[in-house]
Design a protein around this motif. Structure first.
Motif, mmCIF file in Angstrom:
data_model
loop_
_atom_site.group_PDB
_atom_site.id
_atom_site.type_symbol
_atom_site.label_atom_id
_atom_site.label_comp_id
_atom_site.label_asym_id
_atom_site.label_seq_id
_atom_site.Cartn_x
_atom_site.Cartn_y
_atom_site.Cartn_z
ATOM 1 N N ASP A 39 0.837 -1.212 0.000
ATOM 2 C CA ASP A 39 0.000 0.000 0.000
ATOM 3 C C ASP A 39 0.863 1.250 0.000
ATOM 4 O OD1 ASP A 39 -2.499 -0.996 -0.241
ATOM 5 O OD2 ASP A 39 -3.003 -0.893 1.904
ATOM 6 N N ALA A 40 1.941 1.236 0.788
ATOM 7 C CA ALA A 40 2.808 2.418 0.865
ATOM 8 C C ALA A 40 3.377 2.728 -0.517
ATOM 9 C CB ALA A 40 3.932 2.171 1.866
ATOM 10 N N MET A 41 3.807 1.703 -1.235
ATOM 11 C CA MET A 41 4.407 1.939 -2.550
ATOM 12 C C MET A 41 3.340 2.335 -3.569
ATOM 13 S SD MET A 41 7.496 1.745 -1.856
ATOM 14 C CE MET A 41 8.290 1.852 -3.424
ATOM 15 N N ARG A 42 2.153 1.691 -3.489
ATOM 16 C CA ARG A 42 1.084 2.051 -4.446
ATOM 17 C C ARG A 42 0.640 3.489 -4.247
ATOM 18 N NH1 ARG A 42 -2.827 -3.237 -5.067
ATOM 19 N NH2 ARG A 42 -3.313 -2.865 -2.894
ATOM 20 N N GLU A 43 0.597 3.917 -2.974
ATOM 21 C CA GLU A 43 0.178 5.296 -2.715
ATOM 22 C C GLU A 43 1.243 6.296 -3.162
ATOM 23 O OE1 GLU A 43 -0.826 5.232 1.454
ATOM 24 O OE2 GLU A 43 -2.446 3.802 1.031
ATOM 25 N N SER A 44 2.517 5.902 -3.020
ATOM 26 C CA SER A 44 3.614 6.824 -3.371
ATOM 27 C C SER A 44 3.784 6.964 -4.869
ATOM 28 C CB SER A 44 4.937 6.318 -2.799
ATOM 29 O OG SER A 44 4.859 6.182 -1.429
ATOM 30 N N VAL A 122 13.516 9.691 -4.092
ATOM 31 C CA VAL A 122 14.187 8.772 -5.022
ATOM 32 C C VAL A 122 13.703 9.045 -6.453
ATOM 33 C CG1 VAL A 122 14.482 6.329 -5.659
ATOM 34 C CG2 VAL A 122 14.515 7.005 -3.249
ATOM 35 N N MET A 123 12.398 9.208 -6.614
ATOM 36 C CA MET A 123 11.841 9.458 -7.954
ATOM 37 C C MET A 123 12.351 10.790 -8.515
ATOM 38 S SD MET A 123 10.065 6.972 -9.066
ATOM 39 C CE MET A 123 9.611 7.879 -10.515
ATOM 40 N N GLN A 124 12.439 11.792 -7.650
ATOM 41 C CA GLN A 124 12.902 13.108 -8.143
ATOM 42 C C GLN A 124 14.339 13.026 -8.641
ATOM 43 O OE1 GLN A 124 11.968 15.554 -4.756
ATOM 44 N NE2 GLN A 124 9.997 16.207 -5.622
ATOM 45 N N ALA A 125 15.172 12.257 -7.957
ATOM 46 C CA ALA A 125 16.570 12.122 -8.397
ATOM 47 C C ALA A 125 16.627 11.403 -9.747
ATOM 48 C CB ALA A 125 17.380 11.371 -7.345
ATOM 49 N N LEU A 126 15.776 10.385 -9.933
ATOM 50 C CA LEU A 126 15.727 9.696 -11.230
ATOM 51 C C LEU A 126 15.292 10.669 -12.318
ATOM 52 C CD1 LEU A 126 14.043 6.258 -10.352
ATOM 53 C CD2 LEU A 126 16.406 6.613 -11.052
ATOM 54 N N GLU A 127 14.247 11.442 -12.005
ATOM 55 C CA GLU A 127 13.731 12.383 -13.004
ATOM 56 C C GLU A 127 14.756 13.470 -13.326
ATOM 57 O OE1 GLU A 127 10.019 13.206 -11.130
ATOM 58 O OE2 GLU A 127 9.167 11.342 -11.925
ATOM 59 N N ALA A 128 15.644 13.753 -12.380
ATOM 60 C CA ALA A 128 16.695 14.752 -12.632
ATOM 61 C C ALA A 128 17.847 14.162 -13.444
ATOM 62 C CB ALA A 128 17.216 15.296 -11.306
ATOM 63 N N GLY A 129 17.783 12.864 -13.741
ATOM 64 C CA GLY A 129 18.784 12.273 -14.634
ATOM 65 C C GLY A 129 19.740 11.286 -13.981
ATOM 66 N N ASP A 130 19.623 11.074 -12.658
ATOM 67 C CA ASP A 130 20.498 10.085 -12.022
ATOM 68 C C ASP A 130 20.070 8.678 -12.446
ATOM 69 O OD1 ASP A 130 21.818 12.117 -10.761
ATOM 70 O OD2 ASP A 130 20.692 11.957 -8.885
ATOM 71 N N ALA A 131 21.067 7.796 -12.666
ATOM 72 C CA ALA A 131 20.748 6.456 -13.157
ATOM 73 C C ALA A 131 20.562 5.451 -12.025
ATOM 74 C CB ALA A 131 21.852 5.971 -14.095
ATOM 75 N N ALA A 132 21.083 5.782 -10.842
ATOM 76 C CA ALA A 132 20.994 4.865 -9.697
ATOM 77 C C ALA A 132 20.894 5.699 -8.426
ATOM 78 C CB ALA A 132 22.231 3.971 -9.644
ATOM 79 N N VAL A 133 19.843 5.487 -7.659
ATOM 80 C CA VAL A 133 19.565 6.346 -6.500
ATOM 81 C C VAL A 133 19.301 5.501 -5.256
ATOM 82 C CG1 VAL A 133 18.136 8.223 -5.612
ATOM 83 C CG2 VAL A 133 18.414 7.953 -8.084
ATOM 84 N N GLN A 167 15.368 1.560 -3.695
ATOM 85 C CA GLN A 167 16.448 2.071 -4.526
ATOM 86 C C GLN A 167 15.894 2.212 -5.950
ATOM 87 O OE1 GLN A 167 19.953 -0.382 -3.977
ATOM 88 N NE2 GLN A 167 19.980 0.015 -1.781
ATOM 89 N N GLY A 168 16.291 3.300 -6.614
ATOM 90 C CA GLY A 168 15.719 3.580 -7.943
ATOM 91 C C GLY A 168 16.776 3.482 -9.035
ATOM 92 N N PHE A 169 16.366 2.981 -10.186
ATOM 93 C CA PHE A 169 17.311 2.775 -11.292
ATOM 94 C C PHE A 169 16.643 3.044 -12.627
ATOM 95 C CE2 PHE A 169 18.225 -0.106 -7.844
ATOM 96 C CZ PHE A 169 19.565 0.146 -7.610
ATOM 97 N N ARG A 170 17.469 3.468 -13.582
ATOM 98 C CA ARG A 170 17.034 3.385 -14.972
ATOM 99 C C ARG A 170 17.040 1.913 -15.324
ATOM 100 N NH1 ARG A 170 20.946 6.794 -18.429
ATOM 101 N NH2 ARG A 170 21.076 4.797 -19.478
ATOM 102 N N ALA A 171 15.982 1.438 -15.973
ATOM 103 C CA ALA A 171 15.834 -0.010 -16.182
ATOM 104 C C ALA A 171 16.960 -0.592 -17.030
ATOM 105 C CB ALA A 171 14.476 -0.299 -16.827
ATOM 106 N N ASP A 172 17.445 0.159 -18.015
ATOM 107 C CA ASP A 172 18.498 -0.415 -18.868
ATOM 108 C C ASP A 172 19.780 -0.659 -18.059
ATOM 109 O OD1 ASP A 172 18.679 2.394 -18.648
ATOM 110 O OD2 ASP A 172 19.932 2.538 -20.434
ATOM 111 N N ILE A 173 20.061 0.242 -17.124
ATOM 112 C CA ILE A 173 21.273 0.093 -16.296
ATOM 113 C C ILE A 173 21.136 -1.121 -15.370
ATOM 114 C CG2 ILE A 173 22.622 1.194 -14.444
ATOM 115 C CD1 ILE A 173 23.041 2.632 -17.044
#
Ligand code: CTP
Ligand code: MG
Length: 231
Positions: A39-44, A122-133, A167-173
């Protein structure tokens, strides 16, 4: 808009927790711990697709629990787990496109208190272009480095952080990292071992985002749930 997959790994046996039922199915504030995590992840990240990794022995129990607790399984795909956490992530990744336009969040099923604040950073860092957060918090205990001969030296704890999930990642990486290896305790370490030049971006985690490891952590988590709004 980028596609987002949330991999929730919940196929472990909870050896340190020590109950016959793996910890992710144990009661936390009236329902299985794992339901709080999902639920926490679905809401976020409401637009995400959730890949829930379960040990094959517990998939039918999970469906029963969902019925009993009227927990919606909509938007959740179940994947069979592996013998190690890394193998469980790898099995889930097989369902994620290998694309720079896809983001993947990998989250421990045993962390029911990861909330919007942590996930959004974590999502904001990905959206700013980081590949691994990686979300992380300062270490509060004093640390000593222990040598094989038993001698130890104090180390400066300000040089260290304690790592959490999601932890967040670009899927290709993440795909390429898992193609190269699958032995690491967390996904960012694996990415770094395969891509030494990629910067692992650190974003603030939260002290309340604990991982349930032993039974006393349930009491701590319930207390944190009651008071979290005050943090
Ligand atoms: N995990 C998994 N597949 C595995 C091992 C672990 O999906 N083969 C998941 C766990 O279910 C947990 C997360 O990875 O949500 C973090 O692992 P940990 O806290 O170590 O859980 P367990 O491995 O179940 O516990 P223990 O190490 O005490 O046996
Ligand atoms: Mg483990």
């Amino acid at each position: 808009m980028k596609q987002i997959f949330v991999i929730i790994v919940a196929a472990g046996s909870g050896r340190r927790f020590g109950s016959p039922l793996p910890k992710q199915f144990c009661n936390l504030a009236g329902r299985p711990l794992l339901m709080h995590t999902i639920d926490a992840m679905r809401e976020s990240v409401p637009s995400s697709r959730v890949l829930l990794v379960l040990h094959s022995d517990y998939i039918s129990l999970w469906h029963e629990l969902c019925q009993r607790h009227k927990f919606s399984e909509q938007g959740i795909d179940i994947v069979s787990g592996g013998d190690t956490r890394s193998q469980s992530v790898r099995n889930a990744l097989a369902n994620v496109p290998c694309s720079a336009d896809v983001y993947v969040l990998v989250h421990d099923g045993a962390r029911p208190l990861a909330d919007h604040a942590v996930t959004t950073r974590v999502m904001q860092a990905l959206e700013a272009g980081d590949a691994a957060v990686v979300p992380a918090i300062p270490v509060t205990d004093s640390l000593r480095h222990v040598s094989p001969d038993g001698n130890s030296d104090a180390v400066d704890r300000s040089n260290y952080v304690a790592v959490q999930t999601p932890q967040g990642f670009r899927a290709d990486i993440l795909h390429k990292a898992y193609d190269g290896s699958d032995a690491a305790t967390d996904d960012a370490s694996l990415v770094q071992s395969v891509f030494p030049d990629i910067k692992i971006s650190i974003t603030p985690g939260a002290a309340y985002n604990i991982k349930i490891t032993s039974p006393t952590d349930i009491a701590v988590a319930e207390a944190l749930m009651r008071t979290r709004s005050k943090f």
